[in-house]
Enzyme design. Structure first.
Site, PDB file in Angstrom:
ATOM      1  N   SER A 166      -9.258 -17.509 -26.263  1.00 40.63           N
ATOM      2  CA  SER A 166      -7.848 -17.733 -25.956  1.00 40.63           C
ATOM      3  C   SER A 166      -7.073 -16.486 -26.352  1.00 40.63           C
ATOM      4  O   SER A 166      -7.474 -15.763 -27.278  1.00 40.63           O
ATOM      5  CB  SER A 166      -7.310 -18.939 -26.742  1.00 40.63           C
ATOM      6  OG  SER A 166      -5.894 -19.001 -26.684  1.00 40.63           O
ATOM      7  N   TYR A 179      -5.829 -22.614 -34.654  1.00 37.87           N
ATOM      8  CA  TYR A 179      -6.560 -22.569 -33.383  1.00 37.87           C
ATOM      9  C   TYR A 179      -6.807 -21.113 -33.012  1.00 37.87           C
ATOM     10  O   TYR A 179      -7.916 -20.739 -32.609  1.00 37.87           O
ATOM     11  CB  TYR A 179      -5.736 -23.276 -32.307  1.00 37.87           C
ATOM     12  CG  TYR A 179      -6.322 -23.202 -30.912  1.00 37.87           C
ATOM     13  CD1 TYR A 179      -7.370 -24.027 -30.534  1.00 37.87           C
ATOM     14  CD2 TYR A 179      -5.800 -22.315 -29.963  1.00 37.87           C
ATOM     15  CE1 TYR A 179      -7.894 -23.977 -29.246  1.00 37.87           C
ATOM     16  CE2 TYR A 179      -6.307 -22.263 -28.681  1.00 37.87           C
ATOM     17  CZ  TYR A 179      -7.355 -23.100 -28.327  1.00 37.87           C
ATOM     18  OH  TYR A 179      -7.867 -23.039 -27.050  1.00 37.87           O
ATOM     19  N   LYS A 183     -10.340 -18.993 -32.473  1.00 39.57           N
ATOM     20  CA  LYS A 183     -10.648 -18.248 -31.250  1.00 39.57           C
ATOM     21  C   LYS A 183     -10.888 -16.771 -31.547  1.00 39.57           C
ATOM     22  O   LYS A 183     -11.674 -16.114 -30.853  1.00 39.57           O
ATOM     23  CB  LYS A 183      -9.529 -18.430 -30.229  1.00 39.57           C
ATOM     24  CG  LYS A 183      -9.412 -19.860 -29.703  1.00 39.57           C
ATOM     25  CD  LYS A 183     -10.708 -20.344 -29.067  1.00 39.57           C
ATOM     26  CE  LYS A 183     -10.557 -21.720 -28.446  1.00 39.57           C
ATOM     27  NZ  LYS A 183     -11.809 -22.180 -27.779  1.00 39.57           N
TER      28      LYS A 183
END
Length: 274
Positions: A166, A179, A183
């Site tokens: 991401s 998050y 990633k």
């Protein structure tokens, strides 16, 4: 077949880059994973897709074609599910050529100061450690299948891997901070695996910006026009925007590409650089 799959096909129709090939795609009962599955099947491939909902997987397999797809329900970080999915892929189709580590979670929104350690640990287990385990076990199973197939002309095992990272893993961002940490770890894992698994297996990653999926809904729902204005291409992404680049990186068209993270972001990273 989903409307976005038809819209995503090349003007002259899909090629046949995956004829005779088999791909395993985690987290593919909907969204980006399912769009990738559709793309590979449209180009002649067969797919094994995983997801947590057996009912949703059944619907996805019906879309893809039961002769071209196999759905196996389970959690991405469950060792028994992982072994079952990889084993069934080889048993059903006799080989395994490609892996897409697409399964991921983001159950926490807010600053790191408010993040519960148990939640952080779960994010890492699914988004990073599970990808490593799917990779290690798929490489071993594909090599075993190739060695056992005396008719195989190429002797290939697992040819290529795409990890779903991401743009959150490339820069700091509000609300989805951990998050992004996971990633970023996946991007570095891609580099390490590309080095260690070469030359037999190529490993690359995709780093999408906001794609209109259930996972990202909280980032744009009720404010899509405002969210789209942040992108030079003036729209949010849809799953097929990721499926095409994934197919390229998996295919032999990218035969001299490994260890790369391709941003699929509508130009967002260009604007950030300004």
């Amino acid at each position: 077949m989903a409307d976005n799959v038809v819209a995503g096909e090349a003007e002259n129709g899909p090629g046949r880059r995956f004829e005779g090939r088999v791909a395993l795609i985690t987290g593919a009962s909907r969204g980006i994973g399912l769009a990738i599955a559709h793309r590979l099947v449209a180009e002649g491939g067969r797919v094994v897709i995983t997801g947590r909902s057996a009912d949703t997987l059944k619907e996805a397999v019906a879309e893809l074609g039961p002769d071209r797809a196999l759905g196996i329900a389970g959690k991405a970080d469950d060792a028994e599910h992982r072994a079952d999915a990889i084993g069934q892929a080889v048993d059903r189709f006799g080989r395994l050529d490609h892996l897409v580590n697409n399964a991921g979670i983001n159950p926490a929104y807010g600053p790191l100061a408010e993040l519960e350690t148990g939640v952080a640990r779960k994010i890492l287990e699914v988004n990073v450690l599970a990808a490593l385990e799917w990779t290690r076990e798929s490489v071993a199973a594909a090599a075993g299948a190739a060695a056992a197939d005396s008719s195989a002309a190429t002797g290939h095992g697992l040819r290529s891997i795409v990890n779903m990272a991401s743009i959150a893993g490339t820069a700091s961002g509000p609300n989805i901070a951990f998050y992004g940490v996971s990633k970023a770890a996946l991007i570095n894992l891609t580099l390490q695996l590309a080095d260690e698994l070469a030359p037999a297996t190529r490993v690359n990653a995709l780093a999408p910006a906001v794609i209109k999926t259930r996972l990202a809904r909280a980032l744009y729902e009720g404010r899509e026009e405002e969210a789209s204005a942040a992108y030079p291409l003036r729209r949010l992404g849809v799953p097929d925007d990721v499926a095409g680049p994934a197919a390229f990186l998996l295919s032999d068209d990218a035969a001299w590409v490994t260890g790369q993270t391709l941003r699929v972001d509508g130009g967002a990273s260009v604007r950030a650089a300004w």
